[in-house]
Enzyme design. Structure first.
Site, PDB file in Angstrom:
ATOM      1  N   CYS A  44       0.846  -1.190   0.000  1.00 17.16           N
ATOM      2  CA  CYS A  44       0.000   0.000   0.000  1.00 17.16           C
ATOM      3  C   CYS A  44       0.888   1.249   0.000  1.00 17.16           C
ATOM      4  CB  CYS A  44      -0.908  -0.017   1.229  1.00 17.16           C
ATOM      5  SG  CYS A  44      -1.929   1.459   1.408  1.00 17.16           S
ATOM      6  N   CYS A  47       0.305   3.127   3.618  1.00 15.52           N
ATOM      7  CA  CYS A  47       0.728   2.596   4.924  1.00 15.52           C
ATOM      8  C   CYS A  47       1.798   1.508   4.849  1.00 15.52           C
ATOM      9  CB  CYS A  47      -0.480   2.064   5.699  1.00 15.52           C
ATOM     10  SG  CYS A  47      -1.170   0.527   5.051  1.00 15.52           S
ATOM     11  N   CYS A  92      -7.547  -0.936   1.287  1.00 20.11           N
ATOM     12  CA  CYS A  92      -6.517  -1.496   2.154  1.00 20.11           C
ATOM     13  C   CYS A  92      -7.171  -1.809   3.501  1.00 20.11           C
ATOM     14  CB  CYS A  92      -5.381  -0.490   2.341  1.00 20.11           C
ATOM     15  SG  CYS A  92      -4.120  -1.019   3.522  1.00 20.11           S
ATOM     16  N   CYS A  95      -5.335   0.677   6.437  1.00 24.70           N
ATOM     17  CA  CYS A  95      -5.562   2.131   6.527  1.00 24.70           C
ATOM     18  C   CYS A  95      -6.826   2.594   5.810  1.00 24.70           C
ATOM     19  CB  CYS A  95      -4.347   2.896   6.022  1.00 24.70           C
ATOM     20  SG  CYS A  95      -4.046   2.758   4.248  1.00 24.70           S
ATOM     21  N   CYS A 115      -8.247  -5.079 -10.013  1.00 25.21           N
ATOM     22  CA  CYS A 115      -7.768  -4.042 -10.920  1.00 25.21           C
ATOM     23  C   CYS A 115      -7.368  -2.848 -10.043  1.00 25.21           C
ATOM     24  CB  CYS A 115      -8.903  -3.698 -11.878  1.00 25.21           C
ATOM     25  SG  CYS A 115      -8.427  -2.706 -13.266  1.00 25.21           S
TER      26      CYS A 115
END
Length: 127
Positions: A44, A47, A92, A95, A115
């Site tokens: 990510c 984070c 995510c 976060c 995607c």
């Protein structure tokens, strides 16, 4: 403690902020990871949580990085009603930022196509 808007803006580029916090989408074939073939882990961009591995990445022909399976407990989904037909938004799990969408037209073994926007990702090359 949840980050506030100014904290997010401090740590993300304006383009990343638009995608991750305002649920935007980058143009197809424009992101640096859509045709990326190195071995490693995609994390990510906000984070650093591990999201996908290169072993689950494939070329979907859509112009965005596509994966058939996320890392265990790395993402969550929510219904997105921005288009006429509801889609499954990918977030995510750590976060809560917007990563992209998941569609039921991916390859075996899962049949899923995650995607994901390149700007939502960072890459750590395998050693």
């Amino acid at each position: 403690m949840e980050k506030k808007g100014k904290d997010w803006k401090k740590n993300l580029t304006p383009e990343q902020f638009h995608i991750l916090r305002e649920k935007g989408t980058e143009a197809p074939f424009s992101g640096k990871y859509y045709n990326h073939k190195e071995k490693g882990v995609y994390t990510c961009a906000a984070c650093g949580q591990k999201l996908f591995t290169s072993e689950t990445k494939y070329d979907s022909g859509t112009g965005w990085p596509s994966f058939f399976r996320p890392a265990a407990k790395a993402v969550k989904t929510a219904l997105d009603f921005k288009m006429i037909i509801p889609r499954k938004e990918v977030l995510c799990s750590k976060c809560g930022v917007h990563l992209g969408h998941v569609f039921p037209d991916g390859p075996k073994p899962t049949g899923q196509r995650y995607c994901i926007n390149s700007l939502a990702l960072k890459f750590k090359k395998s050693k």
